[in-house]
Structure formats: C-alpha cells, structure tokens
Design an enzyme around this catalytic site. Sequence first.
Site, PDB file in Angstrom:
ATOM      1  N   PHE A 179       0.867  -1.185   0.000  1.00  0.00           N
ATOM      2  CA  PHE A 179       0.000   0.000   0.000  1.00  0.00           C
ATOM      3  C   PHE A 179       0.902   1.232   0.000  1.00  0.00           C
ATOM      4  O   PHE A 179       1.804   1.347   0.835  1.00  0.00           O
ATOM      5  CB  PHE A 179      -0.930  -0.006   1.215  1.00  0.00           C
ATOM      6  CG  PHE A 179      -1.978   1.073   1.153  1.00  0.00           C
ATOM      7  CD1 PHE A 179      -2.933   1.070   0.142  1.00  0.00           C
ATOM      8  CD2 PHE A 179      -1.996   2.103   2.079  1.00  0.00           C
ATOM      9  CE1 PHE A 179      -3.897   2.077   0.061  1.00  0.00           C
ATOM     10  CE2 PHE A 179      -2.961   3.113   2.002  1.00  0.00           C
ATOM     11  CZ  PHE A 179      -3.900   3.099   0.987  1.00  0.00           C
ATOM     12  N   ASP A 188       1.937  -5.067   8.356  1.00  0.00           N
ATOM     13  CA  ASP A 188       0.758  -4.209   8.279  1.00  0.00           C
ATOM     14  C   ASP A 188      -0.447  -5.127   8.080  1.00  0.00           C
ATOM     15  O   ASP A 188      -0.535  -5.846   7.066  1.00  0.00           O
ATOM     16  CB  ASP A 188       0.919  -3.229   7.110  1.00  0.00           C
ATOM     17  CG  ASP A 188      -0.286  -2.284   6.972  1.00  0.00           C
ATOM     18  OD1 ASP A 188      -1.369  -2.594   7.519  1.00  0.00           O
ATOM     19  OD2 ASP A 188      -0.140  -1.252   6.295  1.00  0.00           O
ATOM     20  N   TYR A 238     -10.988   0.374  10.736  1.00  0.00           N
ATOM     21  CA  TYR A 238     -12.202   0.795  10.031  1.00  0.00           C
ATOM     22  C   TYR A 238     -12.534  -0.068   8.817  1.00  0.00           C
ATOM     23  O   TYR A 238     -13.488   0.226   8.115  1.00  0.00           O
ATOM     24  CB  TYR A 238     -12.160   2.281   9.658  1.00  0.00           C
ATOM     25  CG  TYR A 238     -11.003   2.734   8.792  1.00  0.00           C
ATOM     26  CD1 TYR A 238     -10.990   2.493   7.425  1.00  0.00           C
ATOM     27  CD2 TYR A 238      -9.936   3.428   9.337  1.00  0.00           C
ATOM     28  CE1 TYR A 238      -9.938   2.911   6.637  1.00  0.00           C
ATOM     29  CE2 TYR A 238      -8.884   3.861   8.560  1.00  0.00           C
ATOM     30  CZ  TYR A 238      -8.886   3.603   7.210  1.00  0.00           C
ATOM     31  OH  TYR A 238      -7.843   4.027   6.435  1.00  0.00           O
ATOM     32  N   LYS A 239     -11.745  -1.091   8.572  1.00  0.00           N
ATOM     33  CA  LYS A 239     -12.059  -1.993   7.459  1.00  0.00           C
ATOM     34  C   LYS A 239     -12.810  -3.204   8.029  1.00  0.00           C
ATOM     35  O   LYS A 239     -13.976  -3.099   8.395  1.00  0.00           O
ATOM     36  CB  LYS A 239     -10.763  -2.390   6.749  1.00  0.00           C
ATOM     37  CG  LYS A 239     -10.027  -1.195   6.111  1.00  0.00           C
ATOM     38  CD  LYS A 239      -8.720  -1.655   5.471  1.00  0.00           C
ATOM     39  CE  LYS A 239      -7.877  -0.491   4.985  1.00  0.00           C
ATOM     40  NZ  LYS A 239      -8.419   0.174   3.793  1.00  0.00           N
ATOM     41  N   ARG A 279     -12.199  -4.458  -7.228  1.00  0.00           N
ATOM     42  CA  ARG A 279     -12.034  -5.190  -5.959  1.00  0.00           C
ATOM     43  C   ARG A 279     -13.401  -5.505  -5.366  1.00  0.00           C
ATOM     44  O   ARG A 279     -14.274  -4.628  -5.294  1.00  0.00           O
ATOM     45  CB  ARG A 279     -11.298  -4.328  -4.918  1.00  0.00           C
ATOM     46  CG  ARG A 279      -9.899  -3.992  -5.214  1.00  0.00           C
ATOM     47  CD  ARG A 279      -9.170  -3.567  -3.931  1.00  0.00           C
ATOM     48  NE  ARG A 279      -9.852  -2.501  -3.189  1.00  0.00           N
ATOM     49  CZ  ARG A 279      -9.370  -1.943  -2.082  1.00  0.00           C
ATOM     50  NH1 ARG A 279      -8.209  -2.374  -1.571  1.00  0.00           N
ATOM     51  NH2 ARG A 279     -10.023  -0.996  -1.466  1.00  0.00           N
TER      52      ARG A 279
END
Lengths: 418, 418
Positions: free
Chosen positions: A133, A205, A230-231, A379
């Site tokens: 990322f 991560d 928050y995912k 995605r």
Amino acid sequence: MTTITRDHCLALDQADTLANLRNEFKLPAGTIYLDGNSLGAMPRSSQTRALEVITQEWGNDLIKSWNLAGWFDLPSRLGNLLAPLIGAADNEVVVTDSTSVNLFKALAAGLQIQADKAETAQRKVIVTERSNFPTDIYMAEGLTRWLDRGYILRLVDTPQELATAIDADTALVMLTHVNYRNGYLHDMQAITQHAHQQGALILWDLAHSAGALPVSLNEAGADFAVGCTYKYLNGGPGSPAFIWVAPRHQQAFQHPLSGWWGHASPFAMQPSFEGTPGIRRALCGTQPIVSLAMVECGLEIFAKTSMQALRQKSLALTDLFIQLVEQRCTQHPLELVTPRKHAQRGSQVSFHHQHGYAIMQSLIARGVIGDYREPGIMRFGFTPLYVGFADVWDAVEILRDILDTKDYALNATRHAVT
Amino acid sequence: MTTITRDHCLALDQADTLANLRNEFKLPAGTIYLDGNSLGAMPRSSQTRALEVITQEWGNDLIKSWNLAGWFDLPSRLGNLLAPLIGAADNEVVVTDSTSVNLFKALAAGLQIQADKAETAQRKVIVTERSNFPTDIYMAEGLTRWLDRGYILRLVDTPQELATAIDADTALVMLTHVNYRNGYLHDMQAITQHAHQQGALILWDLAHSAGALPVSLNEAGADFAVGCTYKYLNGGPGSPAFIWVAPRHQQAFQHPLSGWWGHASPFAMQPSFEGTPGIRRALCGTQPIVSLAMVECGLEIFAKTSMQALRQKSLALTDLFIQLVEQRCTQHPLELVTPRKHAQRGSQVSFHHQHGYAIMQSLIARGVIGDYREPGIMRFGFTPLYVGFADVWDAVEILRDILDTKDYALNATRHAVT
C-alpha cells in the site's frame, strides 16, 4: 464442475451458522456491500455508544470522564479486546493514531533496535514490496530521508523474490499481510522465520487481515505490527488504528513521536520525556474519543464467533464468487488477479478488466458496492460477518448483465475524459 | 475599590450581549464549568451532527461518503472555518491528527527550512520555555534526539529571558501563546519580530489561545502554528488538532510523516511520495471522521460573534474573578499566579494554595469544575461563550465557604497519602 444455482446459494445461507451476525449491522436496503475491505459496515450498537459518549460522558460528565469513563485507558482497553483477533495477548496492543503514524513509530523503533546491536548496526536495507500500500512506502521514505543515515528501500516485485531480497544487509522487513490490490496473502510464519534467520526484524501491516482471517503474531514470532480498525473491524470511518509490539521488544521500543500519553508519569508535568514501560510507550498525543470509543462496537461482534469460523465462511464466499464469475461471465475478458490457493488468499477477490473503472461505476449504480484500483482492478471484499451466499449470486448476476448489455459504455467514455 | 455584590453580577449578565450564546451549549445542571480550557462544553448541535455522520454518511452511504459527504476534504474545509479565528486565511490551516503530531511536523519542517539556507544552516538551537506544556518539549526532544545533528533545546525560565535567549544560534523558537499553568499571554507580534530579526523561525502553540482571544498569525508574521480544537473551540473530547503554515513556507514545508493524504495524487497509488502543493501537505493518514466532523459544531458558534467581543467579556470575567477572590477570601493564603495586566493574560486565572489539590476536590464536589496542576495550582478557565458573571460570583462564594470551613481538610489527607 457442476453448475451452481441461486437455490444452492440460498441453501448455503440457510446452513450458515454465522448468518445471524448480519443482524448486528445496519446495512442500507437494496445494497450488496462488497467494500468492507475499505470501510466496514456500521454495527447497530455504534450509534448508541456514540450518543452515550457525546451526551453523557462529554456533555454531562465533561472533564471528569477522563477518569470516570476511562478515556485515558481506552487505547489499552481496546487493544486488549483486539489482541485475540491477531494472535496477541494483553498489554501488547494499543488503539491510537492512524496506521501511517503507527507504522512510522514501529519502523523508527525497529531501525533503532537494529542500530543499537553491534551485529546489525551496519544494516541499511528495508525490504518491502513495490505493490505494498503506497502510504507504507511513503512513510518509510519520509523516515529514511529524514534520518539521513544511508537507509535504503529495497522494493521487490513479486512475493517469490522476498526470499533472496531479505539478506544479511537487511535491517527490517515491512510487509502488508494481505495485498490491498490483488488480495495476495503472505505466509507470515515462513517469512518471519526467514527474516529472523537473516538477522532482520519484521513489521507486518494487518490493514487487510485483522478481522478478515486468523492472524498469529506471537505464534509466528513477529516483531511489530500495525493495522486499521475501520475496514474488517468495523470501527467507523477513519477510526484510530492499532500498533502491536512483541513483548521482547517493548523495553527497547523507542520512537521519535514521544508525546505525553507515552510518558511514565503523564500527569506529573515533568520537563523531560521518560517513556512509560510497556506498550503504552507507543502512544503520543490526545486521542479522538468519540471515534475511538466506537471501535469497541465492532470488536464486540467478534466475541460472538471465532476467526476460524469467519475464515471458513470467507473462503467459501470468495470461492463461490470466483466460480460464479467464471461460469456465468465466460465470454468476457475478466482476469482473476487474486490467488486461487486458499493459503494465498485474503478475504477479497480482484478481477482485471480493461474497462474496470466503468464496470464498477455501473455495479455501484445498481447497488453492488465494490471499488476500483488502478490499473483496471475491480475489488470485491467479502466480509463474512454480513455478506451471504445469495448476495454473491446476485452480485454476479448484476455483473453478468452489465457485461452482456455493455451497460458500462457511457461510463467508459466518462473515465477516458476525466 | 467598591465592594461587588451578586446583584451587580446579575446586572452584568443582563447587559451581556453574548449571554444568549450559552443556549448553544448543553451544560449539566447545578454545575459552574470553569474547565473549558481543558475540555470545552458540548454544543447542542454536536449530537445531531454525529448522528448524521454515523447513520447517514457511514451507515447508509458507506464508502460513497468519501466523496458525497466530503470526508476527504474535511480537514481543509474545517481549516478554512477556523482560519479567521487565528488571523489566518483560506488554504493555510488543516484540522488533522493530534497537537503533538502536528507540532512534530512543523518543528521538523522548520528545522529543515533553516538547514537548507546557507546563512542559517549551522544554527542548532531551539528556544522554548521550561514551563511550556510538557508534551511540546517531549516532542522536540524526540525529534532532535532522532535527527542526531547536534540540535539542542534552550529552556528559558521566564518570558523576560526570551529576548536574550533568541540569538544568532537560534534555528527555531517554539512557544505556547498562553501558558497552560498560569495563563501568561505572550506578545506574539513582538516576539515573532525579534525572532525574525535574529534570523530564527517561530512556531506558536495556540492550545490555550485559539478561540480564547484574538490571534493574528499573518499580521504578526508568524511562521508556523499548531493548536487544539477540544478546549476553547469545543470540538469534543480529543477532537483532531490543527496546523497552520504561513503561505511563504508552504512550498518548502517538508516533514517526515509523509502519508498518502499529503500526496499530490492520493488516489493514483504512485509508488513514491510526491507532496501536494499547499497546506494539505501537512496531512498524513486517514482521519477519525466522526470526531473530526463535530469540530464544525464548535466553530459554527464563533460565527455568531467576534473574537473581539469574546475577548472583552473574557477579560471582564477574569477581572471579576480576581477582584472577588481578593475581596472575599482575604484571610486565606491564595497567591495569584496569573498576570494582572490584560495584555499578559489569557482566558484563565490560576491561584496557588498549599492545599490546592484538596481545595479543588472540594470545589468539584460542590459543582465548581476547575482543575489542578502541580505544584499547588488551581486553574479556573473562563469561556465567555457559556460562563456568566453570576457564575463567577457563585464560584467564589463556594470557594470562600470551603476555605472558611476548611471543608477540604479530608481531601488534603487523601492527597498526601496517594
């Protein structure tokens, strides 16, 4: 392979022992939400919890809530609730700041630990993936440029290159457990072991794995980890992130963001920094309490099941999605970029299509919410807490219809001109 | 001096053109809240705004809200609303992260700007006050220790020493505009001018001045500023902080926390960091949206008045408090540690008493909420938005009664043993 039917999917939902967990969430009607890998859905309890914090703790109890409501301890309390989901124990995790800022702390501390040991002091290489990322790479760039001690980033292009890239020059390995774009899942245990054999430390991560699949930080012997709430953890938009430090490193864990929340005596107003022992040294400044408090609502739902059960359903959902797309959209140029092997797959499926952006716009317009990442990647995230098997069928049917009717053509034109 | 009566205070409330602003806040019954300098009270609109973000933007619109609800732009939009309160203009402020983290960015960028100029490259001194809020010093310690380029902190003991302490070796001056403990207000314009004459840059921490009194960053010619939104700006517990960068420094503003929100193309997923032009380069990672959104509710209230009107009332309140304590608690050993001169006073009054801790416990038990800071300092914050003149009278009466009856003696014993 037998042809799958919608009735078969409905039967899978009937037999799904996790199906009732969907009731824990408030989801918009007429929507199939396949983007929990970007922003998790809203637990029904979040609204109540937020109101309690706002009206009672803030509005009524005001400053007393730092003690009465335990605001100051919240990063640790939430960290302890989160710990079992990532294979960690009490007093190893705090929920605080953003993933980027926590990554900075862990990177800085890891490099310092290596610099302080005679046998690794000369190591200057940080190994990561070019497809990591981007913000992880940006933060490493920011840190190393600023430290100006000759650290370099070694970017590998495929997971297979990691074995040779991690070598006797490597100070630290920084990897995202599940790739944000294609959903590739690294073998945490094997890579951690290899890194340690080479004398390197490793920072994971967990943005796309915490809450998505079982993670075993202590069992794998990892050194540091950061991640997002928050995912898959459903903490709310931009809710504070987490940082984990292996107990063996906590005493030596030093980072430049030495704020008062990480002080040994935070209320003594001492004129010089003295880090507190333990994981709270990873804290820095005052935290956004309302957003932080709602993290608990997401975590509570995980207590009603197990990561093993969630993983089983997640793989069943992603398997089904891949099978259905391949059975029902055969004549269209969709290329699966997510690994078929379970051991290499996170909880998302990504397909490449030349008009991926335009197709995703059509999907969203028809209530199938996935997202798009350059170049050409659609995605689809499958959150087993609230996505069902018939949802997968319906999503694929809508995708098929969009592809068959070329419904996306107008969007494709728009994408080209913007 | 004439003796002040409660009726006089009631008449002042009657004549107060700002008195109706108190209705914008939800305050607990039976409480005189004199701690808005630590945690501001709750605007009535905060609850509604939070619910809107949680149920509509998160719960219903989910991932679309990054665009639909403007989440990604929120740090800038709030920064522009806040700017007029601190003498700044559009595109100079963002609301993000914690004050500590923002201080770190500004310090790092300021030192880099100095290091990049031939005439200041050799300067290694950061001037600040020993009595600065500790975390500011801790962050400077963390930064300089990590940079390892010979930077030192020069801590001055009194504001008067600043003139000589800021010299030709000084790279950067870092001051809190209003001292957190005694409420001393620095002359921003004069000190900024002096720092610049010496070739130094200056970073102001506005934690206790933003929303408390008029601040004129551009007029003073300041270089950088950071501050807090949860004190006088009433943003909610731990709401994200702000950072201001003078337009002339924005192009050179580089800091190590280079996360994706500060990237020139944040959604292009480029593999290397390229900072966006302008103030948004001070952003780093994803922000806690619910806590962030509520900052607007506090800021909106300021649009109903002016910082000049608020300052006038603030000084009237603090003058009154000092006068009343001195008239009505004469026989008790209270020592005023806040300057009497208006030009040197923020919006708080602090008194020292040997048993300050115990007395404050008694005050809180009787509904007068101030706070305590070591050693022996009782702090009373006067937020003109919601504190009235009769409140001041009533608070002093309760203080007098506690002192006269020695009601605090039991607390004093408790403080001694804990």
